[in-house]
Scaffold this motif. Structure first.
Motif, mmCIF file in Angstrom:
data_model
loop_
_atom_site.group_PDB
_atom_site.id
_atom_site.type_symbol
_atom_site.label_atom_id
_atom_site.label_comp_id
_atom_site.label_asym_id
_atom_site.label_seq_id
_atom_site.Cartn_x
_atom_site.Cartn_y
_atom_site.Cartn_z
ATOM 1 N N VAL A 238 0.802 -1.126 -0.065
ATOM 2 C CA VAL A 238 0.117 -0.073 -0.037
ATOM 3 C C VAL A 238 0.955 1.210 0.024
ATOM 4 C CG1 VAL A 238 -1.830 1.298 1.172
ATOM 5 C CG2 VAL A 238 -1.986 -1.197 1.122
ATOM 6 N N HIS A 239 0.645 2.167 -1.243
ATOM 7 C CA HIS A 239 1.532 3.299 -1.325
ATOM 8 C C HIS A 239 0.816 4.360 -0.497
ATOM 9 C CE1 HIS A 239 3.252 6.613 -3.184
ATOM 10 N NE2 HIS A 239 4.270 6.170 -3.116
ATOM 11 N N ALA A 240 1.415 4.924 0.482
ATOM 12 C CA ALA A 240 0.664 6.102 1.214
ATOM 13 C C ALA A 240 1.125 7.427 0.761
ATOM 14 C CB ALA A 240 0.426 5.918 2.558
ATOM 15 N N GLY A 241 0.682 7.485 -0.694
ATOM 16 C CA GLY A 241 1.256 8.731 -1.210
ATOM 17 C C GLY A 241 0.807 10.201 -0.652
ATOM 18 N N VAL A 242 1.533 11.168 -1.027
ATOM 19 C CA VAL A 242 1.282 12.407 -0.854
ATOM 20 C C VAL A 242 -0.077 13.078 -1.635
ATOM 21 C CG1 VAL A 242 3.409 13.289 -0.095
ATOM 22 C CG2 VAL A 242 2.882 13.575 -2.718
ATOM 23 N N GLY A 243 -0.625 13.930 -1.160
ATOM 24 C CA GLY A 243 -1.673 14.585 -1.756
ATOM 25 C C GLY A 243 -2.644 13.317 -2.287
ATOM 26 N N ASN A 244 -3.241 13.388 -3.578
ATOM 27 C CA ASN A 244 -4.048 12.773 -4.248
ATOM 28 C C ASN A 244 -3.306 11.122 -4.506
ATOM 29 O OD1 ASN A 244 -6.425 11.194 -5.626
ATOM 30 N ND2 ASN A 244 -6.834 13.104 -6.472
ATOM 31 N N GLY A 245 -2.422 10.727 -3.481
ATOM 32 C CA GLY A 245 -1.697 9.563 -3.891
ATOM 33 C C GLY A 245 -0.607 9.404 -4.960
ATOM 34 N N SER A 246 0.014 10.881 -4.911
ATOM 35 C CA SER A 246 1.198 10.813 -5.889
ATOM 36 C C SER A 246 2.247 9.856 -5.612
ATOM 37 C CB SER A 246 1.567 12.241 -5.867
ATOM 38 O OG SER A 246 0.514 13.140 -6.229
ATOM 39 N N VAL A 247 2.833 9.581 -6.585
ATOM 40 C CA VAL A 247 3.952 8.574 -6.617
ATOM 41 C C VAL A 247 5.318 9.504 -7.252
ATOM 42 C CG1 VAL A 247 5.336 6.565 -7.278
ATOM 43 C CG2 VAL A 247 2.716 6.557 -6.627
ATOM 44 N N ILE B 26 3.706 -8.411 -6.947
ATOM 45 C CA ILE B 26 3.249 -7.701 -6.090
ATOM 46 C C ILE B 26 2.185 -6.821 -6.331
ATOM 47 C CG2 ILE B 26 3.802 -6.210 -3.969
ATOM 48 C CD1 ILE B 26 6.600 -7.218 -3.944
ATOM 49 N N VAL B 27 0.945 -6.849 -5.768
ATOM 50 C CA VAL B 27 -0.128 -5.980 -5.902
ATOM 51 C C VAL B 27 0.113 -4.491 -5.255
ATOM 52 C CG1 VAL B 27 -2.657 -5.390 -5.804
ATOM 53 C CG2 VAL B 27 -1.854 -7.951 -6.150
ATOM 54 N N VAL B 28 0.111 -3.607 -5.832
ATOM 55 C CA VAL B 28 0.290 -2.229 -5.396
ATOM 56 C C VAL B 28 -1.191 -1.617 -5.447
ATOM 57 C CG1 VAL B 28 1.355 0.015 -5.819
ATOM 58 C CG2 VAL B 28 2.483 -2.353 -6.540
ATOM 59 N N VAL B 29 -1.314 -1.055 -4.000
ATOM 60 C CA VAL B 29 -2.524 -0.082 -4.061
ATOM 61 C C VAL B 29 -2.037 1.250 -3.605
ATOM 62 C CG1 VAL B 29 -4.791 0.284 -2.569
ATOM 63 C CG2 VAL B 29 -4.069 -2.155 -3.281
ATOM 64 N N ARG B 30 -2.761 2.364 -4.447
ATOM 65 C CA ARG B 30 -2.245 3.576 -4.199
ATOM 66 C C ARG B 30 -3.502 4.383 -3.086
ATOM 67 N NH1 ARG B 30 -2.300 7.891 -7.544
ATOM 68 N NH2 ARG B 30 -3.906 6.907 -8.791
ATOM 69 N N SER B 31 -2.918 4.733 -2.036
ATOM 70 C CA SER B 31 -3.773 5.416 -1.080
ATOM 71 C C SER B 31 -3.013 6.799 -0.705
ATOM 72 C CB SER B 31 -3.775 4.772 0.260
ATOM 73 O OG SER B 31 -2.611 4.669 0.817
ATOM 74 N N SER B 32 -3.828 7.599 0.230
ATOM 75 C CA SER B 32 -3.128 8.761 0.466
ATOM 76 C C SER B 32 -2.825 8.957 1.944
ATOM 77 C CB SER B 32 -4.097 10.011 -0.007
ATOM 78 O OG SER B 32 -3.744 11.140 0.428
ATOM 79 N N ARG B 33 -1.908 9.673 2.311
ATOM 80 C CA ARG B 33 -1.472 9.982 3.629
ATOM 81 C C ARG B 33 -2.317 11.260 4.194
ATOM 82 N NH1 ARG B 33 4.142 13.782 3.946
ATOM 83 N NH2 ARG B 33 3.096 15.536 3.169
ATOM 84 N N VAL B 34 -3.073 11.779 3.181
ATOM 85 C CA VAL B 34 -3.839 12.893 3.723
ATOM 86 C C VAL B 34 -4.827 12.857 4.996
ATOM 87 C CG1 VAL B 34 -5.508 14.752 2.879
ATOM 88 C CG2 VAL B 34 -3.538 14.058 1.591
ATOM 89 N N GLY B 35 -5.478 11.500 4.825
ATOM 90 C CA GLY B 35 -6.368 11.695 5.974
ATOM 91 C C GLY B 35 -7.984 11.517 5.578
ATOM 92 N N SER B 36 -8.459 12.128 4.618
ATOM 93 C CA SER B 36 -9.621 11.968 3.973
ATOM 94 C C SER B 36 -9.862 12.396 2.425
ATOM 95 C CB SER B 36 -10.519 13.153 4.788
ATOM 96 O OG SER B 36 -9.922 14.395 4.543
#
Ligand code: SIN
Length: 360
Positions: free
Chosen positions: A274-283, A299-309
């Motif tokens: 799970v990639h907890a990216g900045v902003g809108n899940g940027s890499v 490996i299955v990669v899921v993009r999420s965000s560190r923003v919290g909502s």
């Protein structure tokens, strides 16, 4: 008023009073719900050296029967019994604990005589256990997680009132079919959306963007909304078959984070990242080759965000179709990890996994 009319009104009044008395009698005789309290530790079972010790206390020291005995008012609202499932600080919660707890919850709820379950839990990972159970419990009966921010020995400890509310909620008809709930500080939140938002505040649990499902009023639940996402009885995940959950790691994005953690997770043999990216899940450009290489390795990669909502937009900041990535919708990284681990017990097809992220 003539005498005949007065007599008629007296008869009507007596009938009304008799009806009220009968209804009140029936209500008084209604059997109390059977609620099982599964205790796992945490601050709600913590003790400090003085009544003003609210940091530096010992967690997970008070047993389940003592927690119950501390709230004699519970006897008025439910037939309560307790089981000590674990006695740990919740930062030590593991996937194996979740599988064990989930199986026990399903066993108990399959019994006709059990109406609901309360789980006492440390607050640090309470939201993760709640979301795991939201996906793993097979019954519509209420399951309520509860904790406390102050240890049981503190002045104005919040545990006893939270426990009273949680037992009332778990024994209520209103909570049936709403998925796993978190009840603390008078609020009722759904397992999917709730998160701990403050290190020490009593009102720390919030469903940031969506708000609570309801609140406790004088010990009774008042619901205002319900989750539209699949959970419990509509969940496709069956933990009876699972011996251990596939390993999934989280990578946290920040300025100049590079690729070392992604490479380390890949080398460690995780099945998902799970990639907890900045902003809108940027890499970042530095991290992207390592993430793509991980995906090429299966490996299955899921993009999420560190923003919290807020939700991560598919094919927004990153071309997910081209890299065969999945997006986490608005799940926090720690909850995306749980859904991905359960998804990987069923499939490695990323289209299927994306469907799950859209539905749960
Ligand atoms: C824990 O999560 O076990 C400790 C902190 C708490 O319960 O508030």
């Amino acid at each position: 008023m003539n005498r005949r009319r007065l007599g008629f009104m007296t008869v009507v009044s007596l009938l009304v009073l008799a009806t009220h008395a009968t209804l009140a009698g029936q209500a008084a005789q209604a059997p109390l719900p059977n609620v099982v309290i599964l205790a796992t530790g945490g601050t709600i079972a913590g003790t400090g050296t003085t009544s003003t010790t609210t940091v530096g206390y010992a967690v997970a020291t008070v047993g389940v029967q003592s927690l119950i005995d501390a709230v004699p008012e519970l006897k008025r609202i439910a037939m309560v019994r307790g089981e000590q499932v674990f006695q740990i600080a919740s930062e030590n919660m593991t996937c194996d604990h979740w599988l064990k707890l989930g199986r026990r919850v399903n066993e108990l709820l399959a019994q006709d005589e059990v109406d609901g379950i309360v789980i006492t839990h440390g607050t640090d990972t309470l939201e993760e256990t709640a979301y795991f159970l939201n996906l793993a419990v097979t019954s519509a009966k209420p399951v309520v997680l509860v904790g406390a921010m102050r240890p049981s020995t503190a002045l104005s400890a919040d545990g006893p009132m939270n426990l009273y509310d949680a037992v009332s909620l778990a024994g209520s008809r209103e909570a049936v079919g709403r998925g796993v709930l978190v009840c603390m500080n008078d609020q009722i939140n759904g397992a999917r959306d709730v998160t701990k938002t403050n290190t020490s505040d009593l009102g720390t649990f919030r469903s940031r963007e969506l708000g609570p499902l309801g609140s406790m009023r004088a010990g009774r639940p008042a619901f205002y909304r319900t989750s539209t996402r699949r959970h419990t009885t509509q969940s496709e995940f069956d933990i009876r078959e699972i011996r251990e959950l596939p390993r999934v790691g989280i990578v946290y994005g920040y300025a100049d984070y590079g690729s070392a953690v992604i490479e380390a997770l890949t080398a460690a043999g995780v099945k998902g990242i799970v990639h907890a990216g900045v902003g809108n899940g940027s890499v970042s450009l530095d991290a992207r080759p390592a993430l793509v290489a991980a995906r090429v390795k299966g490996i299955v990669v899921v993009r999420s965000s560190r923003v919290g909502s807020g939700a991560v937009a598919r094919n927004g900041e990153v071309n997910d179709d081209a890299f065969d990535f999945v997006v986490a919708d608005d799940l926090t990284p720690q909850k995306a990890r749980i859904l991905l681990a359960l998804a990987l017990t069923k499939t490695v097809d990323t289209r299927e996994i994306q469907r799950m992220f859209n539905q749960y």
